[in-house]
Design an enzyme around this catalytic site. Structure first.
Site, short mmCIF file in Angstrom:
data_model
loop_
_atom_site.label_atom_id
_atom_site.label_comp_id
_atom_site.label_asym_id
_atom_site.label_seq_id
_atom_site.Cartn_x
_atom_site.Cartn_y
_atom_site.Cartn_z
N CYS A 82 34.20 50.51 25.51
CA CYS A 82 34.96 51.73 24.82
C CYS A 82 35.87 51.23 23.63
O CYS A 82 36.33 49.95 23.93
CB CYS A 82 36.28 52.61 25.65
SG CYS A 82 35.36 53.15 27.21
N ARG A 137 30.99 48.72 20.98
CA ARG A 137 31.82 48.60 22.20
C ARG A 137 31.23 49.79 23.18
O ARG A 137 31.52 49.69 24.42
CB ARG A 137 33.29 48.79 22.03
CG ARG A 137 33.62 47.76 21.23
CD ARG A 137 35.23 47.96 21.20
NE ARG A 137 35.97 47.68 22.18
CZ ARG A 137 36.56 46.61 22.61
NH1 ARG A 137 36.27 45.40 22.10
NH2 ARG A 137 36.92 46.29 23.59
N TRP A 146 31.92 53.96 26.38
CA TRP A 146 30.97 53.46 27.45
C TRP A 146 31.45 53.97 28.91
O TRP A 146 32.33 53.47 29.33
CB TRP A 146 31.08 52.13 27.37
CG TRP A 146 29.80 51.36 28.03
CD1 TRP A 146 28.58 51.04 27.60
CD2 TRP A 146 29.72 51.00 29.51
NE1 TRP A 146 27.79 50.38 28.72
CE2 TRP A 146 28.39 50.34 29.91
CE3 TRP A 146 30.82 50.79 30.46
CZ2 TRP A 146 28.25 49.75 31.22
CZ3 TRP A 146 30.48 50.22 31.82
CH2 TRP A 146 29.21 49.68 31.69
N ASN A 199 40.81 52.69 26.97
CA ASN A 199 39.61 51.71 27.33
C ASN A 199 40.19 50.97 28.66
O ASN A 199 41.17 50.43 28.74
CB ASN A 199 39.51 50.77 26.19
CG ASN A 199 38.60 49.56 26.54
OD1 ASN A 199 37.71 49.68 27.28
ND2 ASN A 199 39.01 48.49 25.96
N GLY A 200 39.23 51.08 29.90
CA GLY A 200 39.70 50.29 30.84
C GLY A 200 39.37 51.15 31.93
O GLY A 200 38.56 52.14 32.08
N GLU A 260 17.04 33.08 28.67
CA GLU A 260 17.54 33.99 27.19
C GLU A 260 16.54 34.79 26.66
O GLU A 260 16.82 35.85 26.02
CB GLU A 260 18.43 32.78 26.53
CG GLU A 260 18.94 33.45 24.93
CD GLU A 260 19.97 34.50 25.42
OE1 GLU A 260 20.31 34.83 26.54
OE2 GLU A 260 20.36 35.23 24.35
N LYS A 280 16.70 38.73 26.24
CA LYS A 280 16.78 39.34 24.80
C LYS A 280 15.82 40.47 24.72
O LYS A 280 15.82 41.53 24.31
CB LYS A 280 16.43 38.40 23.73
CG LYS A 280 17.49 37.38 23.52
CD LYS A 280 18.66 38.01 22.50
CE LYS A 280 19.75 38.64 23.23
NZ LYS A 280 20.58 37.55 23.73
N GLU A 296 16.80 43.57 27.08
CA GLU A 296 17.86 44.23 26.59
C GLU A 296 17.59 45.05 25.35
O GLU A 296 18.11 46.28 25.42
CB GLU A 296 19.12 43.51 26.57
CG GLU A 296 19.24 42.80 25.39
CD GLU A 296 20.52 41.71 25.54
OE1 GLU A 296 21.48 42.15 26.06
OE2 GLU A 296 20.42 40.54 24.94
N HIS A 308 5.60 29.50 42.91
CA HIS A 308 6.14 29.83 44.22
C HIS A 308 6.34 31.10 44.21
O HIS A 308 7.11 31.60 44.92
CB HIS A 308 7.61 28.92 44.20
CG HIS A 308 7.55 27.43 44.26
ND1 HIS A 308 6.82 26.77 45.43
CD2 HIS A 308 7.70 26.63 43.34
CE1 HIS A 308 6.89 25.50 44.92
NE2 HIS A 308 7.33 25.43 43.83
N LYS A 335 29.00 45.86 23.85
CA LYS A 335 29.07 44.53 23.42
C LYS A 335 30.37 43.74 24.43
O LYS A 335 30.04 42.53 24.51
CB LYS A 335 29.45 44.50 21.92
CG LYS A 335 29.70 43.32 21.46
CD LYS A 335 28.31 42.68 20.71
CE LYS A 335 28.19 41.17 20.34
NZ LYS A 335 27.08 40.52 20.64
C1 F6R Z 1 23.30 39.55 25.84
C2 F6R Z 1 24.81 39.85 25.76
C3 F6R Z 1 25.42 39.87 27.22
C4 F6R Z 1 26.90 38.87 26.87
C5 F6R Z 1 27.78 39.26 28.23
C6 F6R Z 1 28.94 38.32 28.12
O1 F6R Z 1 22.71 39.71 24.58
O2 F6R Z 1 25.27 39.79 24.74
O3 F6R Z 1 24.93 39.50 28.14
O4 F6R Z 1 26.58 37.61 26.92
O5 F6R Z 1 28.02 40.51 28.22
O6 F6R Z 1 29.63 38.78 27.09
P1 F6R Z 1 30.77 37.46 26.45
O7 F6R Z 1 29.88 36.57 26.03
O8 F6R Z 1 31.69 38.24 25.37
O9 F6R Z 1 31.81 37.03 27.54
#
Ligand code: F6R
Length: 613
Positions: free
Chosen positions: A2, A27, A74, A100-101, A486, A490, A493, A509, A608
């Site tokens: 948010c 956000r 969000w 937000n929250g 990772e 990527k 997502e 396994h 984000k």
């Molecule tokens: C994936 C991604 C998320 C963040 C996670 C933690 O591409 O961006 O998995 O890594 O939400 O966020 P931060 O790093 O801001 O604590």
């Protein structure tokens, strides 16, 4: 998670608020809304979907007014629709609020308010708060700021809020607890926002509100701050270092692509002023105060979420391999609730791009309560985590706007490599000659990343072979294992393909059962101490007709022969290799997402900055 933005001054609020929402859209982007105050009336526009949908809706409406606020959502409580979108209005229509929250005790408050005749329109926790403010204000005949203050004393949970009232058109009231809020101070105008990105083009002077602070911004140029317990606070004005260009796409089609291509620079920036190979020097200024604690640590615990957790896994390899300190890696969300054993001589390292992740923040609080030393590795300057930790190192990657983390990850790994070297050298685990060799190699990384980025064309070709798959498997060993995780994250997502990352040896396994001619298997097979073992794992996949997409070191012949498709990357010491081998995986995910016509910068259901647990 948010985004909130508000303006009060002499200019028209709507264009500022809408532009701010566009900057904050990373956000959350399931619905958006604005409230504009004009001639003792609040005009409200809300729409499901993106900020663009809201703009289309408001296109032919009267959006004038010099006081306004906006929200991009969000969803937590209540599905994403127009009714649940913010702002929310009080029953008498005089007060509007964005939030937000999460208000955790909203259900109990709602029941009480309903018994007093309040009628609710939405399913949100937020609407409860605006009714509570109305109730407390009318019952006690209070001004808005005081009613907000007393109401916040009754809620539990996390919030950043902005409130406006038709009775007091020359002020906006904002407050925070657990969710970020910045106040921008312009000339005869004020701003409030979840982060500085909507503010930067108007002023560089900002105040970051602390938890349980309430700010009143007044059109007549006055900012006053109080705590919820009614103590005055002198605003601590800071100057933003960010430049507006950093927030633009700069000619790229997507923020993610821009951020991938920024990595030679962002990796360099995360080393700037810290290392000098000609002198064999390494400095971690932000950690200096805790040098002895770190050197004598019996154990390091690294906590993080998502991509930052993958950086934490790289840190585990580095801290044990180079510095010889036992290291554990924890998902912050599990750590905070599982009653972990934490000793006073433990060092807890929290990694976060945003510096606002609720679970990581809670893990930090827990570690502090138990007496551990807590260090942060964060990207966003002035965010909550650097303020909650005892000390830390910023990653200096610059704003990351694409929801899928790319340059923030490599900057985190760069900082963690430097931390590991700094500790290793100071503990005597590596000597000067070895340190200098690593520093030379580290300084060469930005140029090698630049070279690696040249594989973008090959990534497009590989992407064509992956884009129609339903699943993908990523394999790696040693330092390549976290990169396999990772890479899989990527892909899933941003392209919504189910992908799994595994240590290559673990495949037999269980996951090996999935392998057939339709399964793309992306193998990180760069030259490292486990190269030969990885080659054997590739054979196991090939024997089951899996398709091999290999990332290999330039000059490799063995894996190239076996792979169906391959990308070559420059050679480097394996401890630094995550900085190189993650690049082609980022590019492959990006290209696959494009082919599948997915929204690369704003993938579905994600946000984000995850400020709720
Ligand atoms: C994936 C991604 C998320 C963040 C996670 C933690 O591409 O961006 O998995 O890594 O939400 O966020 P931060 O790093 O801001 O604590």
């Amino acid at each position: 998670m948010c985004g909130i933005v508000a303006y009060i001054g002499k200019k028209e609020a709507y264009p500022i608020v809408i532009k701010g929402l566009e900057r904050l859209e990373y956000r959350g982007y399931d619905s958006a809304g604005v409230a504009l105050l004009k001639e003792s009336k609040i005009n409200l526009f809300k729409e499901k979907g993106k900020v663009q949908d809201l703009k289309n809706k408001a296109a032919n409406e009267d959006v004038s007014g010099t006081s306004g606020m906006g929200h991009t959502r969000w969803a937590t409580h209540g599905e994403p629709n127009m009714v649940n979108a913010h702002p929310h209005l009080s029953g008498n229509g005089k007060i509007a609020l964005i939030h937000n929250g999460i208000i955790e005790n909203y259900a109990a408050l709602k029941t009480t308010l309903e018994s007093r005749g309040h009628v609710f329109q939405s399913d949100t926790d937020t609407e409860v708060l605006v009714h509570l403010i109305e109730e407390i204000q009318s019952k006690n005949n209070l001004d808005l700021a005081e009613a907000v203050r007393i109401s916040l004393g009754e809620v539990t949970g996390a919030y950043a809020i902005v409130v406006m009232s038709t009775d007091e058109p020359d002020i906006l009231v904002g407050a925070r607890k657990g969710s970020p809020m910045v106040v921008g101070i312009g000339k005869d105008e004020f701003f409030m926002a979840s982060d500085a990105t909507p503010i930067i083009e108007y002023t560089k002077n900002v105040v970051y509100l602390e938890d349980e602070e309430i700010a009143v911004i007044n059109r007549k140029g006055k900012l006053s701050i109080k705590t919820i317990s009614n103590e005055d606070v002198a605003p601590a004005i800071q100057e933003l270092k960010m430049e507006i260009e950093a927030l633009e796409k700069g000619g790229y089609d997507h923020y993610m692509l821009k951020e991938i291509f920024e990595q030679p620079r962002s990796i360099y920036d995360s080393m700037r002023g810290r290392i000098d190979s000609t002198k064999g020097d390494i400095h971690m200024g932000g950690l200096e105060e805790y040098r002895n604690t770190l050197m004598n640590a019996k154990r390091i615990i690294v906590v993080a979420c998502g991509t930052s957790w993958h950086a934490a896994l790289v840190a585990e390899y580095l801290f044990e391999d180079l510095a010889r300190i036992p290291t554990e890696v924890e998902y912050a969300s599990e750590f905070r609730y599982r009653n972990p054993v934490i000793y006073e001589d433990d060092v807890v390292v929290a990694i976060s791009q945003s510096g606002e992740t609720a679970d990581t923040l809670a893990a930090i609080e827990l570690a502090k309560q138990k007496g551990a030393t807590v260090l942060g590795v964060c990207n966003v300057v002035g965010s909550s985590i650097p303020r909650a930790t005892h000390a830390g190192a910023y990653t200096h990657a610059g704003p990351e706007i694409g929801v899928a983390s790319t340059k923030a990850f490599t900057a985190q790994v760069t900082v963690l490599i430097q931390m590991a070297l700094w500790i290793a050298y100071n503990r005597g685990a590596i000597n000067q000659a070895k340190l200098t060799r690593y520093l030379v190699e580290l300084e060469a990384i930005p140029a090698k990343v630049e070279k690696t980025l040249k594989c973008a064309e090959y990534a497009k070709e590989l992407a064509k072979m992956i884009a129609s798959s339903d699943n993908a498997l990523y394999l790696g060993r040693g330092y390549n294992f976290p990169i396999a995780l990772e890479g899989a994250l990527k892909l899933k997502e941003i392209s919504y393909i189910h992908a799994e990352g595994y240590p290559a040896a673990e495949m037999k396994h269980g996951p090996i059962a999935l392998i057939d001619e339709n399964m793309p298997v992306i193998v990180l097979a760069t030259k490292n101490s486990q190269y030969e073992k990885t080659v054997s794992n590739i054979q196991e996949v090939k024997a089951r007709k899996g398709k091999i997409f290999a990332i290999v070191t330039k000059g490799d012949t063995e894996v190239k022969e076996m792979a169906d498709y391959y990308i070559q990357v420059p050679d480097c010491p394996e401890e630094l290799s995550p900085l190189i081998s993650s690049i082609p995986l980022q590019l492959i995910s990006y290209e696959v997402a494009l082919l599948r016509e997915c929204n690369v910068d704003q993938p579905r259901n994600l946000a984000k900055s995850v400020t709720v647990e």
